[in-house]
Design an enzyme around this catalytic site. Structure first.
Site, PDB file in Angstrom:
ATOM      1  N   ASN A 111      63.645   2.206  17.515  1.00 44.16           N
ATOM      2  CA  ASN A 111      64.399   3.279  17.500  1.00 44.16           C
ATOM      3  C   ASN A 111      65.051   3.950  18.276  1.00 44.16           C
ATOM      4  O   ASN A 111      64.688   3.638  19.657  1.00 44.16           O
ATOM      5  CB  ASN A 111      63.039   4.093  17.075  1.00 44.16           C
ATOM      6  CG  ASN A 111      63.882   6.028  16.844  1.00 44.16           C
ATOM      7  OD1 ASN A 111      65.119   5.571  15.736  1.00 44.16           O
ATOM      8  ND2 ASN A 111      63.304   6.849  17.175  1.00 44.16           N
ATOM      9  N   HIS A 113      66.108   7.178  20.808  1.00 43.08           N
ATOM     10  CA  HIS A 113      66.045   8.824  20.447  1.00 43.08           C
ATOM     11  C   HIS A 113      66.215   9.417  21.920  1.00 43.08           C
ATOM     12  O   HIS A 113      65.951   8.904  23.103  1.00 43.08           O
ATOM     13  CB  HIS A 113      64.025   8.967  20.768  1.00 43.08           C
ATOM     14  CG  HIS A 113      64.120  10.259  20.686  1.00 43.08           C
ATOM     15  ND1 HIS A 113      63.781  11.200  19.388  1.00 43.08           N
ATOM     16  CD2 HIS A 113      63.364  11.005  22.108  1.00 43.08           C
ATOM     17  CE1 HIS A 113      63.365  12.181  20.238  1.00 43.08           C
ATOM     18  NE2 HIS A 113      62.996  12.208  21.500  1.00 43.08           N
ATOM     19  N   SER A 140      66.155   7.003  25.651  1.00 40.64           N
ATOM     20  CA  SER A 140      65.580   5.921  24.721  1.00 40.64           C
ATOM     21  C   SER A 140      65.474   5.534  23.870  1.00 40.64           C
ATOM     22  O   SER A 140      65.508   5.608  22.804  1.00 40.64           O
ATOM     23  CB  SER A 140      64.171   6.640  25.028  1.00 40.64           C
ATOM     24  OG  SER A 140      63.720   7.618  26.204  1.00 40.64           O
ATOM     25  N   ASP A 149      57.849   8.994  17.781  1.00 41.22           N
ATOM     26  CA  ASP A 149      59.225   8.672  18.842  1.00 41.22           C
ATOM     27  C   ASP A 149      57.684   8.968  20.233  1.00 41.22           C
ATOM     28  O   ASP A 149      58.042   8.673  21.043  1.00 41.22           O
ATOM     29  CB  ASP A 149      59.308  10.293  19.501  1.00 41.22           C
ATOM     30  CG  ASP A 149      60.764  10.556  18.391  1.00 41.22           C
ATOM     31  OD1 ASP A 149      61.429   9.640  17.454  1.00 41.22           O
ATOM     32  OD2 ASP A 149      60.713  11.711  18.477  1.00 41.22           O
TER      33      ASP A 149
END
Ligand code: GRF
Length: 219
Positions: A111, A113, A140, A149
Site C-alpha cells: 500500500n 500512504h 510511505s 496503515d
C-alpha cells in the site's frame, strides 16, 4: 513476459495516478512484472480508463452491491484469484480490508500512504501535518498487515512543508514523490529483493529499519 515475471493486480478507487506511474514504468521497461488486471470498487474511477488505454484487463467489484464487508472482500478475492497474482498493489483503494482478506495476501500486498508512517495513519494526512506544524511530511510504501496503515514500511520519501502550503499544494508535491517511490518498490518486489517475513520487511536479506529505505533524490 518472461517465465519469472511477476503478475501484478492493482486495486484502485479513484484517479489512479499511481497506477499510471506503474503503467509508464512498465512500458519503459523499468518494472519487470506484468500488470495483469486493475480492479476498482467504483465504476467511475478514472484509473479504469487509464488501464483500458494500456490494454490491461479491468473489473469493477462494487461495494454497494454487498451487504457486509466480508462478503465484499470474498467477492473481491475471487476476482483477484482468477489472475493468480504474485503481488497485489493497493493504489488509492479506499476500503478497509477484513483480516481474512489481508491474511490471504500477507507478504504479497503493498500500500502507499501519504504520510511518514507511523505518523498520521488514516485520512486527511496533509492537513494533520500542517495543523501539527510539522516541518516535514512525506509518503510511505508498506506491506499490508491487519493493522490499518501499520504494516512494515519499505520506503519513505520526505519533503519540507513550506510556510504557504495548503493540504492541496502539499498533496500535489507528495504525489510527485509517490509516483517515484511506488514503482521503485514494486520493481524491488519483482526482482525478489524485497520480502516480508514474520511481520518485518527485508531488503537484500537485511531487515529494514522502521523507516524503510530512505528515498534520496539524485541531483
Ligand atoms: C494517494 O495519495 C495515495 O497515497 C493514497 O491514495 C491516493 C491515490 O491517488 N493511498 P491516485 O488515485 O493514485 O492518484
Amino acid at each position: 513476459m518472461t517465465a519469472e515475471s511477476k503478475k501484478i493486480v492493482v486495486l484502485i478507487s479513484g484517479s489512479g495516478s499511481n497506477l499510471q506511474a506503474l503503467i509508464d514504468k512498465q512500458q519503459a521497461g523499468q518494472i519487470s512484472g506484468q500488470l495483469v488486471a486493475v480492479i476498482s470498487n467504483k465504476q467511475n474511477a478514472f484509473g479504469l480508463t487509464r488501464a483500458e488505454k494500456a490494454s490491461i484487463a479491468t473489473h469493477v467489484v462494487d461495494h454497494t452491491q454487498y451487504s457486509s464487508r466480508s462478503e465484499y472482500d470474498q467477492a473481491l478475492a475471487n476476482v483477484i484469484d482468477t489472475y493468480q497474482p504474485d503481488l497485489v498493489v493497493l493504489a488509492g483503494f479506499m476500503r478497509i480490508l477484513t483480516p481474512e482478506f489481508v491474511q490471504k495476501y500477507v507478504g504479497k500486498m503493498l500500500n502507499i500512504h501519504p504520510s511518514l508512517l507511523p505518523k498520521y495513519q488514516g485520512l486527511n494526512t496533509h492537513q494533520r501535518a500542517i495543523d501539527a506544524k510539522d516541518e516535514t511530511h512525506g509518503v510511505s510504501v508498506h506491506f499490508v498487515t491487519e493493522e490499518l496503515d501499520g504494516g512494515p514500511v519499505v520506503c519513505q520519501a520526505e519533503i519540507p512543508i513550506l510556510p504557504d502550503d495548503t493540504a492541496e499544494t502539499l498533496a500535489e508535491r507528495i504525489h510527485t514523490k509517490e509516483h517515484i517511490i511506488y514503482p521503485l518498490v514494486v520493481e524491488w518486489f519483482c526482482q525478489n529483493k524485497l520480502v516480508m517475513k514474520a511481520n518485518q520487511a527485508y531488503f537484500d536479506n537485511q531487515v529494514l529499519p522502521s523507516t524503510g529505505v530512505p528515498y534520496v533524490e539524485k541531483s
